[in-house]
Design a protein around this motif. Structure first.
Motif, PDB file in Angstrom:
ATOM      1  N   HIS A 293      76.659  24.783  58.082  1.00 50.89           N
ATOM      2  CA  HIS A 293      78.467  25.372  59.179  1.00 50.89           C
ATOM      3  C   HIS A 293      78.503  24.207  59.911  1.00 50.89           C
ATOM      4  O   HIS A 293      79.765  23.944  60.016  1.00 50.89           O
ATOM      5  CB  HIS A 293      78.222  26.931  59.838  1.00 50.89           C
ATOM      6  CG  HIS A 293      77.567  26.995  61.185  1.00 50.89           C
ATOM      7  ND1 HIS A 293      75.455  26.865  61.071  1.00 50.89           N
ATOM      8  CD2 HIS A 293      77.612  26.013  61.903  1.00 50.89           C
ATOM      9  CE1 HIS A 293      75.880  27.201  62.297  1.00 50.89           C
ATOM     10  NE2 HIS A 293      76.759  27.022  63.306  1.00 50.89           N
ATOM     11  N   HIS A 294      77.738  23.095  60.492  1.00 50.89           N
ATOM     12  CA  HIS A 294      77.581  22.080  60.782  1.00 50.89           C
ATOM     13  C   HIS A 294      78.039  20.497  60.590  1.00 50.89           C
ATOM     14  O   HIS A 294      77.944  19.681  60.609  1.00 50.89           O
ATOM     15  CB  HIS A 294      77.051  21.407  62.335  1.00 50.89           C
ATOM     16  CG  HIS A 294      76.558  22.771  62.851  1.00 50.89           C
ATOM     17  ND1 HIS A 294      78.433  22.627  64.295  1.00 50.89           N
ATOM     18  CD2 HIS A 294      76.606  23.726  63.645  1.00 50.89           C
ATOM     19  CE1 HIS A 294      78.470  23.680  65.155  1.00 50.89           C
ATOM     20  NE2 HIS A 294      77.094  24.623  64.664  1.00 50.89           N
TER      21      HIS A 294
ATOM     22  N   HIS B 230      69.281  25.899  64.906  1.00 52.81           N
ATOM     23  CA  HIS B 230      69.568  27.158  64.826  1.00 52.81           C
ATOM     24  C   HIS B 230      70.566  27.164  63.186  1.00 52.81           C
ATOM     25  O   HIS B 230      70.573  28.253  62.605  1.00 52.81           O
ATOM     26  CB  HIS B 230      71.222  27.564  66.068  1.00 52.81           C
ATOM     27  CG  HIS B 230      72.326  26.564  66.006  1.00 52.81           C
ATOM     28  ND1 HIS B 230      72.606  25.196  66.367  1.00 52.81           N
ATOM     29  CD2 HIS B 230      73.504  27.324  65.163  1.00 52.81           C
ATOM     30  CE1 HIS B 230      73.725  25.340  65.868  1.00 52.81           C
ATOM     31  NE2 HIS B 230      74.305  26.543  65.551  1.00 52.81           N
TER      32      HIS B 230
ATOM     33  N   HIS C 220      77.379  32.850  62.383  1.00 52.98           N
ATOM     34  CA  HIS C 220      76.874  32.351  62.182  1.00 52.98           C
ATOM     35  C   HIS C 220      76.337  30.859  62.818  1.00 52.98           C
ATOM     36  O   HIS C 220      75.232  30.221  62.690  1.00 52.98           O
ATOM     37  CB  HIS C 220      77.784  30.760  62.030  1.00 52.98           C
ATOM     38  CG  HIS C 220      78.785  30.405  63.229  1.00 52.98           C
ATOM     39  ND1 HIS C 220      80.004  31.423  63.887  1.00 52.98           N
ATOM     40  CD2 HIS C 220      78.958  29.878  64.136  1.00 52.98           C
ATOM     41  CE1 HIS C 220      79.842  31.210  65.109  1.00 52.98           C
ATOM     42  NE2 HIS C 220      79.335  29.678  64.672  1.00 52.98           N
ATOM     43  N   ASP C 221      75.369  31.506  63.977  1.00 54.69           N
ATOM     44  CA  ASP C 221      75.672  31.088  65.180  1.00 54.69           C
ATOM     45  C   ASP C 221      73.988  31.956  65.655  1.00 54.69           C
ATOM     46  O   ASP C 221      72.932  31.613  66.609  1.00 54.69           O
ATOM     47  CB  ASP C 221      75.825  30.685  66.319  1.00 54.69           C
ATOM     48  CG  ASP C 221      76.757  29.554  66.501  1.00 54.69           C
ATOM     49  OD1 ASP C 221      76.305  28.500  65.626  1.00 54.69           O
ATOM     50  OD2 ASP C 221      77.823  29.391  67.320  1.00 54.69           O
TER      51      ASP C 221
HETATM   52 FE   LIG Z   1      76.742  26.768  65.482  1.00 54.16          FE
END
Ligand SMILES: [Fe+2]
Ligand SMILES: C[S@@+](CC[C@H](N)C(=O)[O-])C[C@H]1O[C@@H](n2cnc3c(N)ncnc32)[C@H](O)[C@@H]1O
Ligand SMILES: [Fe+2]
Lengths: 286, 290
Positions: B213-214, B189, B147-148
């Motif tokens: 995801h954020h 990101h 995810h990151d």
């Molecule tokens: Fe993140």
């Protein structure tokens, strides 16, 4: 980018209509800060453009509301209030605990600081009267509408920034353990408090009745009508000798006459009208 | 050109941006076929002796299995299930991508990523949904693990630009990372991660979930994954397992929590299980030689 007066008014009106929350004048910086990222994300060039998108896009609208209705809170919020609490209210509650269970309610508990602050003071007071186990007679309940805030409260973990907002050094050393960048609250206090999800607009009867109720810095967001409704519900959730406190800058006068207002040492307390016990309370507090 | 355009352009032209580890492509291919078996998955893994050794070691770690000794990959697959072995292989090979670091602590980054991967699965078990099958859990692990990945891409290929973002994060206090990235670079990101994962030909739900995801409210095909990611990521940060950027634990999406049907009564248990997953990822990471 700076938000203009007209743009601020647009959003103010929008938020008021959507959730009954009133933004006071002078909060432009807050709206500006919080909405800048949303503005970039949504591709809007100005706050006016963002507003146009917001009124036709429910997801974006929800984000605007979430960005503005904050969970902001601190430890031992309002010095004079906590002095009163420590000097008068907590000793009265501890005394009461010798005879019966004592129930305390933090009405919009956010990330837990208010409920835990009271928990710490109660624990300290029980130790001070030479009866540490007395704290088991206390039940502190924190309620909030936000699962995220409640989860953080339950986790008992706070950032350096959160700790710097009001936590006293002696309690920090006594009740917190540093773990990486976080400070974790000791189980002895965490276990005194229970957090539940609760919308103040819903029926609150299921919570049972309380001896001490803190309803601070939440009603400011609601319309007058909703304020009236919530005060009346709070009243139903208080037993006869109970005490209610509200935020330092708040006033209940226009919204309820269920309570008698008592002013003690620069702070204001409310007791249910017609409560016989409140006289005894007044002497022990006054 | 704006910084955003510079970065998008750079992503198109950077030759060294890694490709998906080959072993994972093959494992996934076999697993998605109807003839998947412990033997067929083992056959692929055995071609990579270094990974084989690590998988067997892990399978003998008490955090992953209890009981009898495991001597080879096939036994490991029988014991752990081949989806779990596939997840472990993916994690082990991912850790070896993009190793030259600039401003990000590589070890912290992967500790966070692997824990979020395992936490996704752990969290999914706390709400009951009929569509929760093994395949979904495997997808959830992949989304968590990667995810990151955009953070790592920023750090590896745009180190000076990213240093500016990280500096502003230190000073900024409680601004979220993606907000700072958007202000400094015009791109987050999340978006960069989505671009890379799309290039690696991961399915649309994974790409969509990483992209959002954020902001899980904005996800579509990957909505449930994005919601899980948002919460798993928060809980890891809350427990101090952060990705190496100086961000604050700001909270998760209330809507995501509600929509997944998670219960606050489980909070303490959820935290405990995430801590166990963090230990597992630590063991895994120690084997990867990182
Ligand atoms: Fe993140
Ligand atoms: C500013 S905080 C107050 C925290 C604490 N009482 C204090 O004074 O520091 C306001 C809290 O009210 C909560 N809140 C807002 N609307 C609510 C509602 N309808 N029902 C319950 N809680 C609500 C928010 O989630 C937020 O955590
Ligand atoms: Fe993350």
């Amino acid at each position: 980018m700076a938000i203009s007066k007209e743009e601020f008014d647009l959003f103010r009106k929008f938020i008021k209509e959507k959730c009954g929350i009133t933004l006071v004048e002078g909060k432009e910086y807050l709206v500006e800060n919080r909405l800048t990222v949303l503005m970039i994300q949504s591709g809007a060039e100005t706050f006016t453009e963002l507003y146009k998108l917001v009124i036709s896009d429910n997801t974006l609208a929800a984000k605007v509301i979430e960005a503005i209705v904050t969970n902001e809170t601190l430890w031992f919020r309002d010095n004079s209030f906590f002095e009163l609490l420590n000097g008068k209210v907590v000793p009265w509650l501890v005394d009461k605990a010798k005879r019966s269970k004592v129930r305390i309610w933090s009405v919009a508990s956010s990330t837990g600081q208010e409920a835990y602050s009271v928990g710490i003071l109660v624990n300290e007071a029980c130790i001070a009267v030479g009866n540490p186990a007395l704290k088991n007679k206390f039940e502190v309940i924190g309620t909030d509408i936000s699962p995220s805030a409640i989860f953080m409260a339950i986790s008992g973990r706070y950032s350096q920034l959160a700790m710097s907002r009001g936590m006293r050094k002696e309690y920090l050393e006594k009740y917190f353990k540093k773990d990486g960048a976080a400070y974790e609250l000791d189980e002895s206090i965490r276990s005194m408090v229970q957090f539940k999800k609760m919308n103040l607009l819903d029926n609150l009867i299921g919570l049972g009745s309380f001896d001490f109720v803190m309803c601070r810095n939440v009603l400011i967001y609601f319309s007058d009508e909703i304020k009236r409704d919530i005060y009346s519900k709070l009243h139903k959730n208080m037993n006869n000798s109970a005490v209610l406190v509200i935020g330092a800058t708040e006033s209940s006068a226009a919204y309820t006459d269920d309570f008698t207002q008592r002013s003690i040492g620069g702070s204001v307390l409310y007791t249910p009208k017609g409560s016989t016990q409140s006289v005894g309370l007044e002497t022990s507090i006054g | 050109m704006t910084t955003r355009e510079d970065i998008l352009d750079g992503l198109n032209n950077i030759a060294e941006i890694p490709t998906m580890p080959e072993v994972i492509c093959k494992v996934d291919e076999v697993m998605n076929s109807s003839s998947a078996s412990a033997a067929s998955v083992a056959d692929i893994i055995i071609n990579d002796p270094a990974i084989t050794l690590k998988v067997v070691k892990l399978a003998n770690s008490p955090l992953f299995t209890r009981g009898r000794r495991i001597d080879d990959v096939r036994q490991a697959i029988v014991q752990l299930g081949f989806r779990e072995v596939r997840n472990i292989v993916l994690a082990l090979s991912s850790v070896n991508m993009m190793r030259s670091v600039n401003n990000i602590d590589h070890k912290k980054f992967w500790q966070h990523s692997i824990t979020v991967g395992f936490a996704m699965k752990a969290l999914a078990k706390f709400y009951k949904k009929s569509d929760l099958d093994e395949e979904f859990l495997s997808t959830a692990f992949t989304a968590g693990l990667l995810h990151d990945i955009g953070v790592l891409v920023f750090d590896q290929f745009f180190p000076e630009l990213y240093q500016d973002v990280l500096d502003s994060a230190v000073e900024g206090g409680d601004e979220p990372l993606d907000g700072l990235e958007l202000q400094e670079l015009g791109i987050t990101h999340c978006e960069v991660g989505g671009i890379i994962l799309a290039r690696w030909e991961f399915g649309i739900p994974i790409v969509d979930s990483v992209l959002n995801h954020h902001s899980p409210e904005s996800a579509s095909e990957g909505k449930m994954l994005a919601e899980l990611l948002n919460i798993a990521n928060f809980i890891c940060n809350n427990q101090g397992i952060t990705n190496g950027t100086p961000l604050q634990s700001l909270g998760f999406s209330d809507l995501a929590w509600e929509e997944l049907g998670l219960s606050l009564d489980d909070s303490r248990e959820i935290i405990e299980s995430v801590r166990v997953e963090a230990e597992k990822s630590q063991v895994l990471l120690s084997l990867s030689g990182s």
